[in-house]
Design a protein around this motif. Structure first.
Motif, PDB file in Angstrom:
ATOM      1  N   VAL A 193     -26.216  -2.016 -11.724  1.00 39.50           N
ATOM      2  CA  VAL A 193     -27.618  -2.395 -11.605  1.00 39.50           C
ATOM      3  C   VAL A 193     -28.257  -2.278 -12.983  1.00 39.50           C
ATOM      4  O   VAL A 193     -28.309  -1.187 -13.560  1.00 39.50           O
ATOM      5  CB  VAL A 193     -28.368  -1.506 -10.594  1.00 39.50           C
ATOM      6  CG1 VAL A 193     -29.824  -1.941 -10.480  1.00 39.50           C
ATOM      7  CG2 VAL A 193     -27.685  -1.546  -9.229  1.00 39.50           C
ATOM      8  N   GLU A 194     -28.709  -3.400 -13.506  1.00 39.36           N
ATOM      9  CA  GLU A 194     -29.332  -3.429 -14.836  1.00 39.36           C
ATOM     10  C   GLU A 194     -30.814  -3.722 -14.692  1.00 39.36           C
ATOM     11  O   GLU A 194     -31.206  -4.673 -14.021  1.00 39.36           O
ATOM     12  CB  GLU A 194     -28.666  -4.504 -15.692  1.00 39.36           C
ATOM     13  CG  GLU A 194     -29.261  -4.663 -17.085  1.00 39.36           C
ATOM     14  CD  GLU A 194     -30.486  -5.576 -17.102  1.00 39.36           C
ATOM     15  OE1 GLU A 194     -31.371  -5.338 -17.943  1.00 39.36           O
ATOM     16  OE2 GLU A 194     -30.571  -6.508 -16.281  1.00 39.36           O
ATOM     17  N   THR A 195     -31.653  -2.876 -15.298  1.00 41.73           N
ATOM     18  CA  THR A 195     -33.088  -3.141 -15.393  1.00 41.73           C
ATOM     19  C   THR A 195     -33.508  -2.943 -16.842  1.00 41.73           C
ATOM     20  O   THR A 195     -32.732  -2.482 -17.676  1.00 41.73           O
ATOM     21  CB  THR A 195     -33.905  -2.197 -14.492  1.00 41.73           C
ATOM     22  OG1 THR A 195     -33.898  -0.873 -15.055  1.00 41.73           O
ATOM     23  CG2 THR A 195     -33.348  -2.152 -13.076  1.00 41.73           C
ATOM     24  N   ALA A 196     -34.761  -3.267 -17.132  1.00 47.62           N
ATOM     25  CA  ALA A 196     -35.266  -3.044 -18.485  1.00 47.62           C
ATOM     26  C   ALA A 196     -35.323  -1.569 -18.831  1.00 47.62           C
ATOM     27  O   ALA A 196     -35.312  -1.201 -20.010  1.00 47.62           O
ATOM     28  CB  ALA A 196     -36.654  -3.668 -18.620  1.00 47.62           C
ATOM     29  N   ASP A 197     -35.353  -0.684 -17.829  1.00 43.62           N
ATOM     30  CA  ASP A 197     -35.461   0.754 -18.057  1.00 43.62           C
ATOM     31  C   ASP A 197     -34.108   1.423 -18.284  1.00 43.62           C
ATOM     32  O   ASP A 197     -33.971   2.292 -19.133  1.00 43.62           O
ATOM     33  CB  ASP A 197     -36.131   1.432 -16.856  1.00 43.62           C
ATOM     34  CG  ASP A 197     -37.501   0.861 -16.571  1.00 43.62           C
ATOM     35  OD1 ASP A 197     -38.391   1.031 -17.410  1.00 43.62           O
ATOM     36  OD2 ASP A 197     -37.669   0.239 -15.516  1.00 43.62           O
ATOM     37  N   ALA A 198     -33.103   1.029 -17.494  1.00 44.60           N
ATOM     38  CA  ALA A 198     -31.829   1.745 -17.516  1.00 44.60           C
ATOM     39  C   ALA A 198     -30.754   0.902 -16.834  1.00 44.60           C
ATOM     40  O   ALA A 198     -31.045  -0.123 -16.213  1.00 44.60           O
ATOM     41  CB  ALA A 198     -31.960   3.099 -16.810  1.00 44.60           C
ATOM     42  N   VAL A 199     -29.502   1.366 -16.936  1.00 47.05           N
ATOM     43  CA  VAL A 199     -28.364   0.706 -16.300  1.00 47.05           C
ATOM     44  C   VAL A 199     -27.619   1.736 -15.453  1.00 47.05           C
ATOM     45  O   VAL A 199     -27.330   2.840 -15.926  1.00 47.05           O
ATOM     46  CB  VAL A 199     -27.406   0.090 -17.339  1.00 47.05           C
ATOM     47  CG1 VAL A 199     -26.198  -0.538 -16.646  1.00 47.05           C
ATOM     48  CG2 VAL A 199     -28.125  -0.947 -18.198  1.00 47.05           C
ATOM     49  N   LEU A 200     -27.336   1.373 -14.211  1.00 45.54           N
ATOM     50  CA  LEU A 200     -26.565   2.223 -13.308  1.00 45.54           C
ATOM     51  C   LEU A 200     -25.210   1.589 -13.067  1.00 45.54           C
ATOM     52  O   LEU A 200     -25.122   0.414 -12.723  1.00 45.54           O
ATOM     53  CB  LEU A 200     -27.289   2.386 -11.971  1.00 45.54           C
ATOM     54  CG  LEU A 200     -26.475   3.050 -10.841  1.00 45.54           C
ATOM     55  CD1 LEU A 200     -26.251   4.525 -11.151  1.00 45.54           C
ATOM     56  CD2 LEU A 200     -27.174   2.863  -9.495  1.00 45.54           C
ATOM     57  N   VAL A 201     -24.134   2.383 -13.233  1.00 43.63           N
ATOM     58  CA  VAL A 201     -22.778   1.968 -12.883  1.00 43.63           C
ATOM     59  C   VAL A 201     -22.212   3.049 -11.979  1.00 43.63           C
ATOM     60  O   VAL A 201     -22.174   4.221 -12.350  1.00 43.63           O
ATOM     61  CB  VAL A 201     -21.894   1.798 -14.131  1.00 43.63           C
ATOM     62  CG1 VAL A 201     -20.483   1.347 -13.724  1.00 43.63           C
ATOM     63  CG2 VAL A 201     -22.507   0.795 -15.104  1.00 43.63           C
TER      64      VAL A 201
END
Length: 220
Positions: free
Chosen positions: A71-79
């Motif tokens: 999950v990529e957003t402008a705030d952070a990336v979750l893997v």
């Protein structure tokens, strides 16, 4: 309904249910390719199976992954392993314990007058995109620790600096000295967008003194 004279009937509905409380649940209901991959946004997925790739602000590529959440957003990336995606709450808790800004604020922050997007920052500078709705204005305010440069990208800006009021149009700019009272207002019928460059020893959102505010706020 009692007293209305209208009959009330109930009909059973078997539509299935998911509260989408985790990214695993999002993958479950999403449209998938022949390998069970679900992709949202600007993505390239190769040689992967059972994987969710969710991009919101940039291109995300995935190669050779099985049962993974990205999950990529402008705030952070979750893997994360898809089966363990609910454990993201542990990361959120750690952000809170470390008092990280991501725990309380997104990069793009909505306000009653519009929004701002913090697009770059460093030890003594910060750059924001600011959009002000037609007819809206920010508070009359000042900062103790930072100066600001405003560059109009589109629309018309009414700028108060000290006892002066000026109008700026596209490609024009102005400078707000440290400690100077100022206000930004959109007098037009179209959205106003500006680039704000802050410079100074402290750039926190709590460095603000409001003198007048349309929305009754005492903090940002």
């Amino acid at each position: 309904c009692p007293g209305s004279g209208q009959a009330i009937r109930m009909v059973a509905l078997d539509a299935g249910w998911s509260d989408l409380g985790a990214w695993e649940a999002v993958w479950q209901v999403a449209a998938k390719d022949e390998h069970g991959n679900a992709a949202v946004g600007d993505t390239i997925v190769r040689d992967s199976r059972g994987t969710l790739v969710h991009a919101t602000s940039r291109l995300v590529g995935a190669v050779g992954l099985d049962d993974v959440i990205i999950v990529e957003t402008a705030d952070a990336v979750l893997v994360a392993d898809r089966a363990r995606s609910q454990e993201v709450k542990q990361i959120v808790a750690q952000l809170g314990s470390q008092q990280r800004g991501e725990h309380t604020l997104h990069r793009k922050v909505h306000r009653p007058w519009g929004w701002y997007d913090s697009i770059d920052s460093g030890p003594r500078h910060q750059v924001k995109r600011i959009l002000v709705k037609p007819g809206a204005s920010l508070s009359l305010q000042m900062h103790h620790h930072r100066a600001e440069h405003w560059i109009v990208v589109s629309g018309t800006a009414e700028v108060t600096v000290g006892d002066k009021v000026i109008l700026l149009s596209e490609n024009q700019s102005t400078y707000i000295p440290l400690g100077e009272t100022h206000r930004l207002r959109n007098p037009g019928k179209l959205p106003l967008e500006i680039i704000e460059v802050q410079s100074g020893s402290y750039l926190g959102e709590d460095d603000i003194v409001r003198f007048e505010d349309t929305y009754g706020r005492t903090a940002t």
